[in-house]
Scaffold this motif. Structure first.
Motif, PDB file in Angstrom:
ATOM      1  N   SER A  25     -25.129  16.067  -2.322  1.00  0.00           N
ATOM      2  CA  SER A  25     -25.782  17.346  -2.626  1.00  0.00           C
ATOM      3  C   SER A  25     -25.120  18.063  -3.794  1.00  0.00           C
ATOM      4  N   GLY A  26     -24.729  17.302  -4.804  1.00  0.00           N
ATOM      5  CA  GLY A  26     -24.127  17.899  -5.980  1.00  0.00           C
ATOM      6  C   GLY A  26     -22.669  18.287  -5.823  1.00  0.00           C
ATOM      7  N   LEU A  27     -22.091  18.031  -4.658  1.00  0.00           N
ATOM      8  CA  LEU A  27     -20.686  18.347  -4.427  1.00  0.00           C
ATOM      9  C   LEU A  27     -19.833  17.098  -4.629  1.00  0.00           C
ATOM     10  N   TYR A  28     -18.656  17.308  -5.185  1.00  0.00           N
ATOM     11  CA  TYR A  28     -17.747  16.190  -5.482  1.00  0.00           C
ATOM     12  C   TYR A  28     -16.391  16.492  -4.867  1.00  0.00           C
ATOM     13  N   LEU A  29     -15.832  15.518  -4.177  1.00  0.00           N
ATOM     14  CA  LEU A  29     -14.530  15.681  -3.524  1.00  0.00           C
ATOM     15  C   LEU A  29     -13.727  14.400  -3.667  1.00  0.00           C
ATOM     16  N   SER A  30     -12.460  14.543  -4.037  1.00  0.00           N
ATOM     17  CA  SER A  30     -11.553  13.406  -4.090  1.00  0.00           C
ATOM     18  C   SER A  30     -10.526  13.527  -2.972  1.00  0.00           C
ATOM     19  N   SER A  31     -10.129  12.400  -2.432  1.00  0.00           N
ATOM     20  CA  SER A  31      -9.133  12.369  -1.368  1.00  0.00           C
ATOM     21  C   SER A  31      -8.217  11.171  -1.590  1.00  0.00           C
ATOM     22  N   LEU A  32      -7.143  11.131  -0.819  1.00  0.00           N
ATOM     23  CA  LEU A  32      -6.179  10.037  -0.951  1.00  0.00           C
ATOM     24  C   LEU A  32      -6.116   9.276   0.369  1.00  0.00           C
ATOM     25  N   LEU A  33      -6.435   7.995   0.325  1.00  0.00           N
ATOM     26  CA  LEU A  33      -6.356   7.121   1.492  1.00  0.00           C
ATOM     27  C   LEU A  33      -5.026   6.391   1.457  1.00  0.00           C
ATOM     28  N   MET A  34      -4.284   6.424   2.568  1.00  0.00           N
ATOM     29  CA  MET A  34      -2.941   5.842   2.616  1.00  0.00           C
ATOM     30  C   MET A  34      -2.829   4.865   3.775  1.00  0.00           C
ATOM     31  N   LEU A  35      -2.483   3.646   3.486  1.00  0.00           N
ATOM     32  CA  LEU A  35      -2.220   2.638   4.502  1.00  0.00           C
ATOM     33  C   LEU A  35      -0.743   2.285   4.433  1.00  0.00           C
ATOM     34  N   GLN A  36      -0.029   2.489   5.546  1.00  0.00           N
ATOM     35  CA  GLN A  36       1.398   2.189   5.588  1.00  0.00           C
ATOM     36  C   GLN A  36       1.652   1.058   6.584  1.00  0.00           C
ATOM     37  N   ILE A  37       2.277   0.008   6.105  1.00  0.00           N
ATOM     38  CA  ILE A  37       2.584  -1.154   6.939  1.00  0.00           C
ATOM     39  C   ILE A  37       4.099  -1.242   7.089  1.00  0.00           C
ATOM     40  N   GLU A  38       4.572  -1.321   8.335  1.00  0.00           N
ATOM     41  CA  GLU A  38       5.997  -1.463   8.550  1.00  0.00           C
ATOM     42  C   GLU A  38       6.488  -2.753   7.903  1.00  0.00           C
ATOM     43  N   GLN A  39       7.674  -2.681   7.313  1.00  0.00           N
ATOM     44  CA  GLN A  39       8.192  -3.796   6.529  1.00  0.00           C
ATOM     45  C   GLN A  39       8.187  -5.104   7.310  1.00  0.00           C
ATOM     46  N   GLU A  40       8.556  -5.043   8.592  1.00  0.00           N
ATOM     47  CA  GLU A  40       8.616  -6.268   9.388  1.00  0.00           C
ATOM     48  C   GLU A  40       7.243  -6.824   9.722  1.00  0.00           C
ATOM     49  N   SER A  41       6.182  -6.034   9.507  1.00  0.00           N
ATOM     50  CA  SER A  41       4.819  -6.485   9.784  1.00  0.00           C
ATOM     51  C   SER A  41       4.107  -6.994   8.537  1.00  0.00           C
ATOM     52  N   LEU A  42       4.756  -6.902   7.387  1.00  0.00           N
ATOM     53  CA  LEU A  42       4.072  -7.173   6.131  1.00  0.00           C
ATOM     54  C   LEU A  42       3.559  -8.611   6.044  1.00  0.00           C
ATOM     55  N   THR A  43       4.370  -9.566   6.463  1.00  0.00           N
ATOM     56  CA  THR A  43       3.935 -10.962   6.423  1.00  0.00           C
ATOM     57  C   THR A  43       2.717 -11.187   7.308  1.00  0.00           C
ATOM     58  N   SER A  44       2.725 -10.621   8.514  1.00  0.00           N
ATOM     59  CA  SER A  44       1.586 -10.761   9.422  1.00  0.00           C
ATOM     60  C   SER A  44       0.343 -10.071   8.865  1.00  0.00           C
ATOM     61  N   PHE A  45       0.549  -8.942   8.202  1.00  0.00           N
ATOM     62  CA  PHE A  45      -0.573  -8.216   7.615  1.00  0.00           C
ATOM     63  C   PHE A  45      -1.284  -9.071   6.576  1.00  0.00           C
ATOM     64  N   PHE A  46      -0.538  -9.633   5.650  1.00  0.00           N
ATOM     65  CA  PHE A  46      -1.171 -10.442   4.611  1.00  0.00           C
ATOM     66  C   PHE A  46      -1.711 -11.757   5.170  1.00  0.00           C
ATOM     67  N   SER A  47      -1.068 -12.301   6.186  1.00  0.00           N
ATOM     68  CA  SER A  47      -1.609 -13.497   6.838  1.00  0.00           C
ATOM     69  C   SER A  47      -2.971 -13.193   7.452  1.00  0.00           C
ATOM     70  N   ALA A  48      -3.116 -11.987   8.048  1.00  0.00           N
ATOM     71  CA  ALA A  48      -4.389 -11.576   8.637  1.00  0.00           C
ATOM     72  C   ALA A  48      -5.457 -11.446   7.550  1.00  0.00           C
ATOM     73  N   LEU A  49      -5.109 -10.854   6.406  1.00  0.00           N
ATOM     74  CA  LEU A  49      -6.062 -10.725   5.330  1.00  0.00           C
ATOM     75  C   LEU A  49      -6.497 -12.091   4.817  1.00  0.00           C
ATOM     76  N   GLU A  50      -5.542 -12.971   4.616  1.00  0.00           N
ATOM     77  CA  GLU A  50      -5.845 -14.291   4.080  1.00  0.00           C
ATOM     78  C   GLU A  50      -6.661 -15.128   5.054  1.00  0.00           C
ATOM     79  N   ALA A  51      -6.480 -14.863   6.364  1.00  0.00           N
ATOM     80  CA  ALA A  51      -7.214 -15.611   7.387  1.00  0.00           C
ATOM     81  C   ALA A  51      -8.610 -15.059   7.616  1.00  0.00           C
ATOM     82  N   GLY A  52      -8.921 -13.946   6.964  1.00  0.00           N
ATOM     83  CA  GLY A  52     -10.255 -13.390   7.116  1.00  0.00           C
ATOM     84  C   GLY A  52     -10.359 -12.285   8.125  1.00  0.00           C
ATOM     85  N   GLY A  53      -9.200 -11.768   8.580  1.00  0.00           N
ATOM     86  CA  GLY A  53      -9.252 -10.643   9.518  1.00  0.00           C
ATOM     87  C   GLY A  53      -9.852  -9.426   8.872  1.00  0.00           C
ATOM     88  N   VAL A  54      -9.697  -9.313   7.563  1.00  0.00           N
ATOM     89  CA  VAL A  54     -10.354  -8.278   6.780  1.00  0.00           C
ATOM     90  C   VAL A  54     -11.116  -8.979   5.673  1.00  0.00           C
TER      91      VAL A  54
END
Length: 204
Positions: A174-203
């Protein structure tokens, strides 16, 4: 010069994060349009991987004194949190437009809080909901929380020891414009599992 976190993320992994954000925001856009029964554009850009001090600096430099944010924690195969940060004035105008309401800028009633939380929840679930679909394990999500922040509170944004992935999310209705910031924080010890999930098609 890239910091240690940026150097540890490959270009392929960075591309997976960007695809996840774009996919989630696209999913959210269709939900928003169905809710308001009018065209609504939601776009994402400036996806980056940063550390917590850089996140805090970015928020302090680019956002107003009064902020609204919705955040949600998750645990399991991948642990971390996801949040979306809005300028309070702008999100109030957007909510009033979507709901045909005339609430004042900082009127913190249950309806306004619930509406902002729902907008944030739709976006956050669009981005990370597919983590639940990975065959490598289960991810459990808490209920989303809503908070008001002042400029001084920006230093509390971010979990030390986590890897932060951010993107700018833009709304136009409706003619209105808004910007926001999306933040995803992954604990360091979960990082490998996170990317494995992405590569496997979880996302996708």
């Amino acid at each position: 010069m890239m910091d240690g976190i940026q150097q540890s993320i490959s270009e392929q992994q960075r591309a997976l994060v960007q695809d996840m954000f774009v996919h989630g925001v696209t999913q959210a856009e269709s939900v928003f349009e169905a809710m308001v029964a009018q065209p609504m554009q939601v776009a994402v850009d400036a996806v980056q991987v940063i550390d917590v001090p850089r996140l805090q600096q970015q928020v302090a430099e680019n956002y107003d004194v009064h902020l609204s944010w919705v955040f949600m924690r998750f645990t399991g195969l991948v642990s971390g949190s996801v949040a979306i940060l809005f300028p309070s004035d702008s999100i109030t105008v957007l909510i009033n437009t979507l709901t045909q309401s005339t609430m004042r800028s900082y009127e913190m009633d249950i309806f306004r809080m619930g509406a902002i939380t729902e907008v944030g929840n739709i976006l956050m679930n669009g981005v990370i909901g597919k983590l639940c679909d990975t065959k490598q394990g289960e991810v459990s999500f808490d209920f989303p929380d809503y908070e008001e922040l002042s400029a001084d509170d920006c230093l509390s944004v971010g979990q030390q020891g986590s890897v932060v992935m951010t993107a700018n999310v833009h709304f136009c209705v409706s003619g209105l414009y808004l910007s926001s910031l999306l933040m995803l924080q992954i604990e360091q010890e979960s990082l490998t599992s996170f990317f494995s999930a992405l590569e496997a098609g979880g996302v996708e």
